[in-house]
Design an enzyme around this catalytic site. Structure first.
Site, PDB file in Angstrom:
ATOM      1  N   LYS A  22       0.836  -1.209   0.000  1.00 14.70           N
ATOM      2  CA  LYS A  22       0.000   0.000   0.000  1.00 14.70           C
ATOM      3  C   LYS A  22       0.866   1.252   0.000  1.00 14.70           C
ATOM      4  CE  LYS A  22      -1.570   1.552   4.047  1.00 14.70           C
ATOM      5  NZ  LYS A  22      -1.243   2.929   4.425  1.00 14.70           N
ATOM      6  N   ASN A  23       1.908   1.274   0.843  1.00 19.42           N
ATOM      7  CA  ASN A  23       2.682   2.512   1.007  1.00 19.42           C
ATOM      8  C   ASN A  23       3.591   2.799  -0.176  1.00 19.42           C
ATOM      9  OD1 ASN A  23       1.326   2.891   3.352  1.00 19.42           O
ATOM     10  ND2 ASN A  23       2.985   2.189   4.673  1.00 19.42           N
ATOM     11  N   CYS A 117      -2.742  12.496  13.155  1.00 18.26           N
ATOM     12  CA  CYS A 117      -3.666  11.344  13.128  1.00 18.26           C
ATOM     13  C   CYS A 117      -3.533  10.651  14.491  1.00 18.26           C
ATOM     14  CB  CYS A 117      -3.325  10.400  11.986  1.00 18.26           C
ATOM     15  SG  CYS A 117      -1.838   9.448  12.313  1.00 18.26           S
ATOM     16  N   ARG A 122       2.534  13.989  13.149  1.00 19.28           N
ATOM     17  CA  ARG A 122       2.865  13.809  11.734  1.00 19.28           C
ATOM     18  C   ARG A 122       3.250  15.129  11.029  1.00 19.28           C
ATOM     19  NH1 ARG A 122       0.376   8.765  10.273  1.00 19.28           N
ATOM     20  NH2 ARG A 122       1.910   8.613   8.603  1.00 19.28           N
ATOM     21  N   ASP A 305       5.417  -0.105  11.846  1.00 18.80           N
ATOM     22  CA  ASP A 305       4.139  -0.646  11.355  1.00 18.80           C
ATOM     23  C   ASP A 305       3.936  -2.099  11.748  1.00 18.80           C
ATOM     24  OD1 ASP A 305       3.982   1.157   8.178  1.00 18.80           O
ATOM     25  OD2 ASP A 305       3.689   1.756  10.259  1.00 18.80           O
ATOM     26  N   ARG A 397      -8.523   0.144   5.278  1.00 19.21           N
ATOM     27  CA  ARG A 397      -7.711   1.104   4.514  1.00 19.21           C
ATOM     28  C   ARG A 397      -6.464   0.425   3.976  1.00 19.21           C
ATOM     29  NH1 ARG A 397      -6.582   6.626   7.580  1.00 19.21           N
ATOM     30  NH2 ARG A 397      -5.235   6.693   5.763  1.00 19.21           N
TER      31      ARG A 397
END
Ligand code: EPZ
Length: 430
Positions: A22-23, A117, A122, A305, A397
């Protein structure tokens, strides 16, 4: 609001196919607009964040054609606007990658300022530092960043903080600046390398991605390309820790084992047997897990992560473990949810002490963010009884068909929308 309902106790056993990262995909989709020719990108994960990024790209007028749920064609020649509005940034911060892409190509871009977030504030000061170093004027007003430059000139830039986002964003602008840009103290994550490889496949001249120094010789234009996203090492690691926590035997397929080195090393530390193949890794977990110490670091260190996922495994391990979350200031919150399932944890800002317990008992918990949500699902799969996870929109997500893949491994999990479906599940599983 959708929820996951889980009946714990089954070891996860079998093979699971890992999707595209995803990233990496979020940045590559942004970079795809930097050429006026057509780019074909495949192995995209079919997750909400990708769909939002594609909406943002078509929102500025680029032509976006979905070939299938994992493949898209993008043509940036039809872009009519350079303004990414707040709606997209609010949904996914990573739409700020369009700032670097549009500034590189058009020497102008306007993007809403991303807020913080759940895992931290961030900031994006390092992104802006990089754009200014390339000669862009940056103005922040009414919650927007306006970046523009007559010319972008190569520069020698040393980042104050190792930042994945800043490394990628500035690399994109530098790819179409005049002259040589040298960036130091850069992020080295696999997805940084994937973005550099993608840009090079379009004719950019980027060397050193994945090392401490990236050298970029700017080019006037970029051309069409066909590119496949690398496998998602975070999705893979999530299933590997699910095997560890449920005493299972899981093989993750379509991975690059090298990208999982620090994860594999920790799984071995806590007592799992790990077997590496060319594009697969098998994790077998027998007997009690062992305690260990974890500190999250930029790649190739242990990934932030993957911190909630190992946190769940350690909460079931024998002895006392510690976690130091050195990347984000608020990424241990999930441990309070885990305590509601019986975990024995003490949190002191970004440091946690975890006393392993014999078992979790199922409870209703809430997913505070994407990776913590996945970790709470793992806890439910390992727990005795029924667990309900709220706010699974976070999980969707970043994980494609998460419950379907877990079911294929023997997990008893369903997505439900109301009390009636919860009741039906409970009657079914007994
Ligand atoms: C990327 O976020 C990932 N997101 C995150 O994954 C991941 O946790 C993070 O990298 C670290 O690996 C995407 O790629 C879309 P950073 P990013 O800039 O780029 C500080 C997930 O679960 N910093 O590397 O925002 C920052 O506060 C998500 O998939 C500055 O101080 O992370 C943090 O402490 C969550 N100034 C540290 O650097 C800046 O200008 C690392 O952040 C930028 C960052």
């Amino acid at each position: 609001m959708e929820q996951y309902i889980i009946k714990g106790g089954n070891p996860l056993v079998g093979e699971v196919e890992i999707g595209g990262a995803k990233n990496a995909a979020l940045a590559i989709l942004a970079a795809a607009v930097m050429t006026d020719e057509t780019v074909l990108i495949d192995n995209l994960p079919d997750v909400n964040d990708i769909n939002v990024m594609l909406d943002a790209i078509s929102g500025i007028g680029a032509t976006v054609k979905r070939v299938d749920c994992h493949t898209v064609k993008i043509n940036g020649s039809t872009i009519g606007g350079l303004n990414i509005d707040y709606d997209f940034i609010k949904k996914i911060r990573a739409s700020y990658y369009l700032l670097g892409a549009l500034l590189g190509k058009y020497k102008r871009a306007e993007v809403a300022l991303p807020g913080g977030c759940n895992i931290g504030s961030r900031p994006i000061d390092q992104h802006l530092k990089g754009f200014r170093a390339l000669g862009a004027e940056i103005e922040i007003k009414n919650g927007k960043i306006v970046a523009e430059a007559d010319v972008l000139r190569g520069t020698h830039l040393y980042f104050d903080v190792v930042s994945v986002g800043a490394t990628i964003n500035v690399m994109m602008s530098a790819a179409m600046a005049d002259g040589l840009t040298v960036m130091e103290n850069v992020a080295k994550e696999p997805h940084v390398v994937d973005v550099a490889n993608f840009l090079n496949s379009m004719g950019a001249n980027i060397r050193g991605a994945g090392t401490d120094v990236i050298r970029i010789r700017g080019v006037k234009s970029l051309r069409k390309s066909e590119y496949s996203i690398i496998p998602d090492q975070i999705e893979a690691g999530t299933f590997m820790f699910a095997a560890a926590a449920t005493k299972g035997d899981v093989t993750v397929l379509n991975v690059i084992p090298k990208h999982l080195d620090s994860t594999i090393s920790k799984l071995i530390d806590i007592g799992c047997e790990v077997e590496e193949f060319d594009d697969a890794v098998r994790v077998v977990s027998k007997g009690k897990l062992k305690c260990t110490q974890v500190k999250t670091l930029p790649y190739p260190g242990y990934p932030t992560d993957m911190q909630p996922q190992i946190g769940v495994a350690l909460a079931l391990a024998g002895g006392t473990s510690t976690i130091t979350e050195s990347i984000f200031e608020n990424r241990l919150k999930y441990l309070s949810e885990l305590a509601r399932m019986g975990a024995n944890v003490k949190i002191d800002r970004s440091f946690a002490t975890i006393e392993g317990v014999r078992k979790f008992s199922g409870a209703r918990v809430s997913a505070p963010d994407l990776r913590a949500g996945a970790a709470l699902v793992i806890a439910g799969l390992a727990a005795e009884g029924i667990t309900i996870v709220d706010d699974i929109v976070y999980i969707q997500r970043g994980y494609e068909n998460f419950e379907g893949k877990l079911r294929s491994l023997g997990g008893v999990i369903e997505r439900v929308v109301d009390a009636k479906e919860i009741q039906k599940f409970k009657l079914k599983v007994g």
